[in-house]
Design an enzyme around this catalytic site. Structure first.
Site, short mmCIF file in Angstrom:
data_model
loop_
_atom_site.label_atom_id
_atom_site.label_comp_id
_atom_site.label_asym_id
_atom_site.label_seq_id
_atom_site.Cartn_x
_atom_site.Cartn_y
_atom_site.Cartn_z
N ARG A 125 0.83 -1.20 0.00
CA ARG A 125 0.00 0.00 0.00
C ARG A 125 0.86 1.24 0.00
NH1 ARG A 125 1.67 3.26 4.49
NH2 ARG A 125 0.98 2.37 6.48
N GLU A 224 -7.07 7.27 7.89
CA GLU A 224 -5.99 8.04 8.53
C GLU A 224 -5.44 9.11 7.58
OE1 GLU A 224 -3.06 5.78 10.66
OE2 GLU A 224 -1.46 7.16 10.07
N ARG A 228 -5.46 5.93 0.75
CA ARG A 228 -4.56 4.79 0.84
C ARG A 228 -4.86 3.96 -0.40
NH1 ARG A 228 -2.61 3.34 6.14
NH2 ARG A 228 -1.90 5.29 7.04
N CYS A 270 0.79 10.77 9.66
CA CYS A 270 1.69 10.18 10.66
C CYS A 270 3.12 10.18 10.13
CB CYS A 270 1.24 8.76 10.97
SG CYS A 270 2.22 7.91 12.22
N THR A 272 5.40 8.18 10.54
CA THR A 272 5.89 6.84 10.18
C THR A 272 5.63 6.53 8.71
OG1 THR A 272 3.79 5.75 10.71
CG2 THR A 272 5.42 5.92 12.48
N ARG A 279 4.14 0.52 2.43
CA ARG A 279 4.18 -0.58 3.37
C ARG A 279 3.87 -1.85 2.59
NH1 ARG A 279 0.83 -3.46 6.92
NH2 ARG A 279 2.09 -4.28 8.61
N ARG A 308 3.48 -7.37 13.01
CA ARG A 308 2.19 -6.94 13.57
C ARG A 308 1.27 -8.15 13.70
NH1 ARG A 308 0.77 -1.28 10.30
NH2 ARG A 308 2.57 -0.11 11.01
N GLU A 313 -1.74 -3.37 13.05
CA GLU A 313 -1.08 -2.86 14.24
C GLU A 313 -2.01 -2.86 15.44
OE1 GLU A 313 -1.77 1.73 12.80
OE2 GLU A 313 0.13 1.20 13.74
#
Ligand code: ARG
Length: 355
Positions: A125, A224, A228, A270, A272, A279, A308, A313
């Site tokens: 993703r 988020e 995505r 975020c 990260t 990811r 994870r 997560e």
């Protein structure tokens, strides 16, 4: 001037985190000095340090604990974001510049598990933010609706096996929603880390999911991040998964302008997820290696991978199925991020076979 209520919330939140046994990166880097330096600052959107760290203040079990309420926060609050970015992305320094986008040779990757013994499914993703809109905490209800409209209209233009349909979360039946979550296609609702970050306002307005007929290409709208983009399928054929994602992103990119930062790469809510935002993960069973969870994590970390639970997560493994992915997303290219997962998983399978 900051309101005293925001300041006193900051002070008490900081004290309680400082005296906790939290393992979060904000606990590690929000030292008394940095805290003092930043507690009175504001972005031109009006975001404060509290807006950045309140998720980590409320959730001491955060791994990271910070989000950028708006893109400017990465600069205004750099003394806290920079060390966290450097730690999470394994050495991406304040003086480093994220490399230009490079998908590499999309035909270079193959099947991670031709024997079909370990890898259950594979997913890659990336995240994108739309130019002209702030991140979740500052979006208005009208903007949520407008974005959903834009995204769903744009995705209607996808052709071939990427063609599919957009489903608004508003009005979606609970059964359909739960089925999509159980099959790992849809984000879960009520993430306390996002809620505490003020990222779930007006839920479910403006949130939705697009998927093609085979459910191998999906887009999340306004979870988020604004977007995505996800490619996934059963088995270990990373080559097919990656190629599909690259085709889709290249297509969508031509019709929706994405926010990009000269130093940080693609912008996300975020820290990260900055940079490539990539990811690449597998759902995998490694029963011998995973007999000792700490050992699995230790070996995975050696190959720069993150472990994870089955549902992502902050979840546990169900039936011995782990979600393992590349950890860092900055300071390397898209191709290298995916390759990091490819090489690491190949090693983990090798180790499992030897045990
Ligand atoms: N804020 C959460 C934590 O610190 C999530 C961090 C990374 N994950 C994410 N979805 N952005 O644990």
């Amino acid at each position: 001037m900051l309101y005293t209520s925001s300041l006193s919330k900051l002070e008490s939140g900081w004290c309680s985190l400082a005296s906790s046994d939290s393992k979060s990166l904000i606990k590690k880097y929000l030292t008394k000095g940095v805290f003092g330096e930043l507690k009175g600052k504001k972005t031109s959107f009006g975001s404060t340090l509290l807006d950045c760290v309140q998720s980590g203040f409320e959730n001491h079990d955060s791994g990271v604990g910070i989000y950028a309420p708006d893109a400017e926060a990465y600069t205004v609050f750099a003394p806290i974001f920079d060390p966290i970015i450097e730690d999470y992305h394994k050495g991406f320094k304040p003086t480093d510049k994220h490399p230009a986008k490079d998908w590499g040779d999309v035909n270079a990757l193959g099947d991670l598990d031709a024997e079909k013994k370990y890898v259950i499914s594979t997913r890659v993703r990336c995240a994108r933010s739309l130019v002209g809109y702030p991140f979740n905490p500052l979006l208005t209800e009208a903007q949520y609706k407008e974005m959903e409209e834009k995204v769903s209209t744009t995705l209607k233009g996808l052709a071939g096996d990427l063609q599919g349909e957009f489903y608004r979360l508003t009005g979606m039946s609970k059964t359909v929603q739960q089925k999509l979550i159980d099959d790992h296609f849809l984000f879960k609702e009520g993430d306390r880390f996002l809620q505490a970050a003020n990222a779930s306002r007006f839920w479910p307005t403006g949130r939705g999911i697009f998927h093609n007929r085979d459910k191998t290409f999906l887009v999340w709208c306004n979870e988020e991040d604004h977007l995505r983009l996800i490619s996934m399928q059963m088995g270990g054929n990373l080559g097919e998964v990656y190629k599909r994602l690259v085709t889709a992103v290249n297509d969508v990119e031509q019709r929706l302008p994405f926010a990009h930062h000269d130093r940080l790469g693609f912008l996300t809510f975020c820290p990260t997820n900055l940079g490539t935002t990539i990811r690449a993960s597998v759902h995998i069973k490694l029963p011998k290696l995973a007999a000792d969870k700490a050992k699995l994590e230790q070996v995975a970390a050696k190959y720069s991978l993150q472990v994870r639970g089955t549902r992502g997560e902050h979840t546990d493994a169900e039936g011995g199925v782990y979600d393992i992915s590349n950890k860092r997303r900055m300071g390397l290219t898209e191709y290298q991020a995916v390759k990091e997962m490819n090489d690491g998983i190949t090693e983990l399978i090798k180790i499992e076979k030897q045990l």
